[in-house]
Design a protein around this motif. Structure first.
Motif, PDB file in Angstrom:
ATOM      1  N   TRP A 111       0.896  -1.218  -0.207  1.00  0.00           N
ATOM      2  CA  TRP A 111       0.183   0.079  -0.034  1.00  0.00           C
ATOM      3  C   TRP A 111       0.643   1.166  -0.198  1.00  0.00           C
ATOM      4  CZ3 TRP A 111      -4.342   0.805   4.527  1.00  0.00           C
ATOM      5  CH2 TRP A 111      -4.858   1.922   4.382  1.00  0.00           C
ATOM      6  N   ALA A 112       1.888   1.235   0.801  1.00  0.00           N
ATOM      7  CA  ALA A 112       2.687   2.542   1.037  1.00  0.00           C
ATOM      8  C   ALA A 112       3.546   2.508  -0.362  1.00  0.00           C
ATOM      9  CB  ALA A 112       3.747   2.205   2.243  1.00  0.00           C
ATOM     10  N   GLN A 113       4.302   1.487  -0.825  1.00  0.00           N
ATOM     11  CA  GLN A 113       4.866   1.391  -2.191  1.00  0.00           C
ATOM     12  C   GLN A 113       4.082   2.108  -3.167  1.00  0.00           C
ATOM     13  OE1 GLN A 113       6.346  -2.564  -1.962  1.00  0.00           O
ATOM     14  NE2 GLN A 113       8.275  -1.938  -1.176  1.00  0.00           N
ATOM     15  N   HIS A 114       2.940   1.609  -3.228  1.00  0.00           N
ATOM     16  CA  HIS A 114       2.078   1.939  -4.357  1.00  0.00           C
ATOM     17  C   HIS A 114       1.620   3.516  -4.323  1.00  0.00           C
ATOM     18  CE1 HIS A 114      -1.271   0.283  -7.417  1.00  0.00           C
ATOM     19  NE2 HIS A 114      -0.769   1.303  -7.773  1.00  0.00           N
ATOM     20  N   GLY A 115       1.300   3.925  -3.169  1.00  0.00           N
ATOM     21  CA  GLY A 115       1.066   5.200  -2.910  1.00  0.00           C
ATOM     22  C   GLY A 115       2.127   6.121  -3.154  1.00  0.00           C
ATOM     23  N   ALA A 129       9.579   7.485  -9.702  1.00  0.00           N
ATOM     24  CA  ALA A 129       8.298   6.680 -10.027  1.00  0.00           C
ATOM     25  C   ALA A 129       8.570   5.435 -10.640  1.00  0.00           C
ATOM     26  CB  ALA A 129       7.256   7.597 -10.396  1.00  0.00           C
ATOM     27  N   ARG A 130       9.605   5.613 -11.402  1.00  0.00           N
ATOM     28  CA  ARG A 130      10.052   4.177 -12.086  1.00  0.00           C
ATOM     29  C   ARG A 130      10.560   3.211 -11.234  1.00  0.00           C
ATOM     30  NH1 ARG A 130      12.259   6.908 -17.758  1.00  0.00           N
ATOM     31  NH2 ARG A 130      10.257   7.538 -18.683  1.00  0.00           N
ATOM     32  N   ALA A 131      11.382   3.829 -10.371  1.00  0.00           N
ATOM     33  CA  ALA A 131      12.050   2.600  -9.575  1.00  0.00           C
ATOM     34  C   ALA A 131      11.144   2.434  -8.421  1.00  0.00           C
ATOM     35  CB  ALA A 131      12.988   3.725  -8.689  1.00  0.00           C
ATOM     36  N   LEU A 132      10.150   3.060  -8.032  1.00  0.00           N
ATOM     37  CA  LEU A 132       9.351   2.649  -6.688  1.00  0.00           C
ATOM     38  C   LEU A 132       8.287   1.698  -7.670  1.00  0.00           C
ATOM     39  CD1 LEU A 132       8.404   6.196  -5.271  1.00  0.00           C
ATOM     40  CD2 LEU A 132       9.364   3.971  -4.075  1.00  0.00           C
ATOM     41  N   TYR A 133       7.864   1.874  -8.646  1.00  0.00           N
ATOM     42  CA  TYR A 133       7.066   0.817  -9.371  1.00  0.00           C
ATOM     43  C   TYR A 133       7.795  -0.422  -9.932  1.00  0.00           C
ATOM     44  CZ  TYR A 133       2.575   3.526 -10.525  1.00  0.00           C
ATOM     45  OH  TYR A 133       1.502   4.041 -10.460  1.00  0.00           O
ATOM     46  N   ASP A 134       8.969  -0.267 -10.205  1.00  0.00           N
ATOM     47  CA  ASP A 134       9.722  -1.486 -10.094  1.00  0.00           C
ATOM     48  C   ASP A 134       9.842  -2.491  -9.134  1.00  0.00           C
ATOM     49  OD1 ASP A 134      10.291  -0.991 -12.810  1.00  0.00           O
ATOM     50  OD2 ASP A 134      12.338   0.103 -12.858  1.00  0.00           O
ATOM     51  N   SER A 148       1.310  -3.375 -14.411  1.00  0.00           N
ATOM     52  CA  SER A 148       2.395  -2.859 -15.145  1.00  0.00           C
ATOM     53  C   SER A 148       1.967  -1.786 -16.236  1.00  0.00           C
ATOM     54  CB  SER A 148       2.807  -4.226 -15.885  1.00  0.00           C
ATOM     55  OG  SER A 148       3.414  -5.306 -14.934  1.00  0.00           O
ATOM     56  N   ILE A 149       0.674  -1.869 -16.600  1.00  0.00           N
ATOM     57  CA  ILE A 149       0.084  -1.006 -17.358  1.00  0.00           C
ATOM     58  C   ILE A 149      -0.059   0.387 -16.765  1.00  0.00           C
ATOM     59  CG2 ILE A 149      -2.020  -0.069 -18.727  1.00  0.00           C
ATOM     60  CD1 ILE A 149      -2.487  -3.179 -19.440  1.00  0.00           C
ATOM     61  N   GLU A 150      -0.359   0.283 -15.556  1.00  0.00           N
ATOM     62  CA  GLU A 150      -0.647   1.630 -14.765  1.00  0.00           C
ATOM     63  C   GLU A 150       0.828   2.248 -14.689  1.00  0.00           C
ATOM     64  OE1 GLU A 150      -0.657   2.691 -10.292  1.00  0.00           O
ATOM     65  OE2 GLU A 150      -2.669   1.853 -10.790  1.00  0.00           O
ATOM     66  N   ALA A 151       1.783   1.320 -14.329  1.00  0.00           N
ATOM     67  CA  ALA A 151       3.108   1.698 -14.120  1.00  0.00           C
ATOM     68  C   ALA A 151       3.841   2.432 -15.496  1.00  0.00           C
ATOM     69  CB  ALA A 151       4.318   0.551 -13.719  1.00  0.00           C
ATOM     70  N   ALA A 152       3.537   1.682 -16.574  1.00  0.00           N
ATOM     71  CA  ALA A 152       3.981   2.224 -17.694  1.00  0.00           C
ATOM     72  C   ALA A 152       3.330   3.423 -18.080  1.00  0.00           C
ATOM     73  CB  ALA A 152       3.977   1.225 -18.677  1.00  0.00           C
ATOM     74  N   VAL A 153       2.172   3.420 -18.073  1.00  0.00           N
ATOM     75  CA  VAL A 153       1.640   4.836 -18.681  1.00  0.00           C
ATOM     76  C   VAL A 153       1.926   6.030 -17.595  1.00  0.00           C
ATOM     77  CG1 VAL A 153      -0.741   6.089 -18.758  1.00  0.00           C
ATOM     78  CG2 VAL A 153      -0.461   3.575 -19.563  1.00  0.00           C
ATOM     79  N   LEU A 154       1.719   5.945 -16.283  1.00  0.00           N
ATOM     80  CA  LEU A 154       1.998   6.957 -15.415  1.00  0.00           C
ATOM     81  C   LEU A 154       3.822   7.479 -15.538  1.00  0.00           C
ATOM     82  CD1 LEU A 154      -0.133   6.281 -12.314  1.00  0.00           C
ATOM     83  CD2 LEU A 154      -0.556   7.636 -14.388  1.00  0.00           C
ATOM     84  N   THR A 155       4.186   6.677 -15.812  1.00  0.00           N
ATOM     85  CA  THR A 155       5.780   6.941 -16.083  1.00  0.00           C
ATOM     86  C   THR A 155       6.323   7.214 -17.324  1.00  0.00           C
ATOM     87  OG1 THR A 155       6.482   4.570 -15.840  1.00  0.00           O
ATOM     88  CG2 THR A 155       6.530   5.604 -13.786  1.00  0.00           C
ATOM     89  N   LYS A 156       5.366   7.065 -18.247  1.00  0.00           N
ATOM     90  CA  LYS A 156       5.745   7.550 -19.696  1.00  0.00           C
ATOM     91  C   LYS A 156       6.763   6.782 -20.347  1.00  0.00           C
ATOM     92  CE  LYS A 156       4.484  12.444 -18.683  1.00  0.00           C
ATOM     93  NZ  LYS A 156       4.821  13.730 -18.806  1.00  0.00           N
ATOM     94  N   ARG A 157       6.358   5.287 -20.190  1.00  0.00           N
ATOM     95  CA  ARG A 157       7.184   4.412 -20.897  1.00  0.00           C
ATOM     96  C   ARG A 157       6.223   3.985 -22.032  1.00  0.00           C
ATOM     97  NH1 ARG A 157       9.347   0.988 -15.718  1.00  0.00           N
ATOM     98  NH2 ARG A 157      11.530   1.885 -15.605  1.00  0.00           N
TER      99      ARG A 157
END
Length: 261
Positions: A111-115, A129-134, A148-157
């Motif tokens: 929860w904390a990591q995602h937030g 953000a990319r490091a945290l999502y990874d 993974s989709i959320e991470a890629a979209v929000l971090t502009k990959r």
């Protein structure tokens, strides 16, 4: 919804709320029928890490007390995130992790990591953000493709997001799945600076009046100089009746809407 689910983590609340945020209400009956003949489109609701239940009362009293304290602090951080105070939210989530209160409880730690990851992304700190999502995505998850989709979209990959969205769309033909896929593809196009393509993508969503499509349309209206339309769409998202602070999809939609000034 908030009063009923206020004590639960975003991982669990998102399972209940995200369908209402991303899907058209008039599709509920047909989706219930679909679930009787095939797997339910659970990944659409998955915008949080693995939904594990807090430690049971069988654990020691000290562990229960730590979980409750960490949960209360995370709930407070979640409200800060919901309000769009992203730097403050990162600090609040980080403080919980640094305190050790959530140590050993995967639900609370994720929860904390995602937030922190979402807050960093909307604060413009893409490298962080990319490091945290990874880190988040290395751990077990119920719906790793959606995460993974959320991470890629929000971090502009963008290239990664395109490939993942293609895979998701092909494997989730239901109305809920397509609502999710087209909404996040449009968001990726918005972040790439292509409003024409983003708006064209939104013509394929089953319901363009849900919070995330509205937030995307509002951003494009602002870019086109239609300030009144942009503000109206922003305010529609920010005052949405299902705006529960524990729902990751609503956090994302609000983050996009709050970009409109």
């Amino acid at each position: 919804m908030r009063s009923l689910l206020g004590g639960w983590s975003p991982a669990i609340v998102s399972l209940f709320v995200a369908i209402e945020l991303l899907a058209c209400p008039r599709l509920a009956a047909s989706q219930a029928k679909d679930s009787a003949t095939g797997p339910a489109p659970a990944p659409v609701a998955r915008q949080a890490s693995l939904a594990t239940v807090h430690k049971t009362l069988a654990t020691s009293g000290g562990e229960v007390a730590l979980d409750r304290r960490a949960g209360a602090r995370l709930q407070s951080a979640q409200h800060v995130l919901f309000d769009g105070r992203y730097a403050d939210a990162m600090s609040a989530f980080a403080a919980v992790l640094e305190s050790g209160d959530a140590r050993g409880n995967y639900s609370l730690t994720s929860w904390a990591q995602h937030g922190m990851a979402i807050a960093a992304a909307f604060d413009g700190q893409l490298t962080k953000a990319r490091a945290l999502y990874d880190d988040l995505l290395r751990a077990p998850a119920l719906f790793p493709l959606a995460d993974s989709i959320e991470a890629a979209v929000l971090t502009k990959r963008h290239s990664t997001a395109t490939a993942l969205l293609d895979r998701f769309s092909d494997s989730h033909p239901s109305a809920l799945g397509q609502q999710y896929a087209h909404s996040f593809r449009a968001l990726d196009l918005l972040f790439a600076g292509n409003c024409d393509a983003a708006l064209a993508e939104l013509t394929h969503v089953p319901d363009a009046d849900r919070p995330l499509p509205q937030a995307i349309r509002g951003n494009c209206a602002a870019k086109a100089g239609r300030h009144a339309d942009a503000v109206a769409l922003r305010d529609s998202v920010l005052t949405h009746p299902l705006a529960d602070p524990n729902a990751w999809p609503m956090i994302v939609a609000r983050g996009v809407a709050l970009r409109i000034r």
